[in-house]
Scaffold this motif. Structure first.
Motif, PDB file in Angstrom:
ATOM      1  N   GLU A 152      -0.397-114.826  76.876  1.00 24.36           N
ATOM      2  CA  GLU A 152       1.026-114.528  76.715  1.00 24.36           C
ATOM      3  C   GLU A 152       1.458-113.415  77.661  1.00 24.36           C
ATOM      4  N   ARG A 153       0.596-112.414  77.830  1.00 24.47           N
ATOM      5  CA  ARG A 153       0.914-111.306  78.738  1.00 24.47           C
ATOM      6  C   ARG A 153       1.044-111.806  80.171  1.00 24.47           C
ATOM      7  N   LEU A 154       0.111-112.671  80.577  1.00 20.96           N
ATOM      8  CA  LEU A 154       0.148-113.189  81.948  1.00 20.96           C
ATOM      9  C   LEU A 154       1.347-114.114  82.158  1.00 20.96           C
ATOM     10  N   MET A 155       1.680-114.896  81.137  1.00 18.80           N
ATOM     11  CA  MET A 155       2.831-115.786  81.269  1.00 18.80           C
ATOM     12  C   MET A 155       4.125-114.976  81.423  1.00 18.80           C
ATOM     13  N   LYS A 156       4.245-113.854  80.761  1.00 21.27           N
ATOM     14  CA  LYS A 156       5.412-113.022  80.910  1.00 21.27           C
ATOM     15  C   LYS A 156       5.502-112.437  82.310  1.00 21.27           C
ATOM     16  N   GLN A 157       4.354-112.110  82.890  1.00 18.38           N
ATOM     17  CA  GLN A 157       4.357-111.567  84.245  1.00 18.38           C
ATOM     18  C   GLN A 157       4.773-112.630  85.255  1.00 18.38           C
ATOM     19  N   LEU A 158       4.529-113.913  84.921  1.00 23.06           N
ATOM     20  CA  LEU A 158       4.908-114.989  85.826  1.00 23.06           C
ATOM     21  C   LEU A 158       6.380-115.365  85.715  1.00 23.06           C
ATOM     22  N   GLU A 159       7.024-114.934  84.652  1.00 29.47           N
ATOM     23  CA  GLU A 159       8.441-115.258  84.499  1.00 29.47           C
ATOM     24  C   GLU A 159       9.262-114.574  85.583  1.00 29.47           C
ATOM     25  N   PRO A 160      10.230-115.287  86.132  1.00 33.85           N
ATOM     26  CA  PRO A 160      11.042-114.679  87.201  1.00 33.85           C
ATOM     27  C   PRO A 160      11.881-113.527  86.625  1.00 33.85           C
ATOM     28  N   THR A 161      11.951-112.475  87.368  1.00 30.99           N
ATOM     29  CA  THR A 161      12.736-111.317  86.926  1.00 30.99           C
ATOM     30  C   THR A 161      14.237-111.592  87.135  1.00 30.99           C
TER      31      THR A 161
END
Length: 264
Positions: A254-263
């Motif tokens: 979940e942490r890594l998926m959030k980092q992959l989300e476009p800002t």
């Protein structure tokens, strides 16, 4: 000496050790399943626990039928896992005595090596106490036999220690799990066979039958206490550990998926 080293997976080691600790009155024995590479390194990945035809404090024997069963089981695992698996060694316990093989062990090992030069023997010494720390200790050794007699003379076999390494693994293989599940059943069958032999030898004497029944009941209760209960506890602890690992991995995902989300 033919084998250069032995790699024993941690789950196979756990099965051997659990079997060795199942009784401190007699020796136990089983066969090792694995493969041998081109460098003559023996890789043990599973074990087969066999019913004993003779139970003694300083000796253990299995029937030829059990050896045939082990060979067939090795072929079954080889076909299932698509690996060249076969019987590559044997193990037995030394309760309350030194880990080093006796002259009978060395002789037995030499006979196995006639069939396969890389065949190895493992000994688990248990129920001993370290004199310095006064704590229980478990020792393991791996050996082969070598003939020290000059050519033409009667053979004189001596042990040769083979380097042994326990290889870490993250899970219990299905074959090792099956062996753990079968262990209490096999030990119960041995006790039942001993009870039935005692009943036949008693010729129907009532007091003997009562005594033998009480001994049999006590033996089964002991197996439930030292085997089934502790084995279930160990598996529950492993399950809890695996659930913790899964929980951490899910959180990391979940942490890594959030980092992959476009800002935004």
């Amino acid at each position: 000496m033919a084998a250069t080293r032995v790699n024993l997976t941690a789950d196979a080691y756990m099965v051997c050790l659990t079997h060795a600790l199942s009784t401190e009155r007699e020796e136990v024995m089983g066969l090792c399943i694995g493969e041998i590479d081109t460098d003559k390194v023996v890789h043990i990945v599973s074990v087969i626990i066999l019913r004993r035809s003779d139970k003694r404090k300083d000796r253990v024997e299995i029937s030829p039928e059990q050896l045939s069963f082990a060979a067939s089981e090795g072929e079954r695992l080889a076909a299932l896992l698509k690996r060249p698996l076969r019987v590559v060694g044997w193990y037995h316990s030394h309760p309350h005595i030194t880990v080093w093989p006796s002259h009978v062990d060395v002789q037995t090992q030499s006979s196995y090596q006639l069939l396969d030069e890389c065949f190895v023997g493992l000994i688990f010494s248990c129920f001993n106490e370290d004199k310095a720390s006064r704590q229980g200790q478990i020792q393991v050794t791996c050996f082969q036999s070598i003939n020290q007699s000059p050519e033409g003379e009667a053979p004189m076999y001596e042990r040769v220690e083979i380097p042994l390494e326990v290889m870490q693994c993250d899970s219990i293989s299905p074959s090792c799990m099956d062996a753990l599940v079968q262990l209490p059943k096999i030990l119960s069958q041995e006790e039942q066979e001993a009870y039935e032999n005692a009943i036949r030898a008693g010729n129907g004497d009532l007091l003997n039958n009562i005594h033998n029944g009480a001994v049999y009941t006590k033996a089964i209760c002991h197996l439930l206490e030292v085997m089934s209960g502790s084995l279930l506890q160990a598996l529950e602890q492993r399950l809890n550990r695996n659930e913790d690992i899964i929980e951490r991995l899910v959180a990391e995902r979940e942490r890594l998926m959030k980092q992959l989300e476009p800002t935004s």
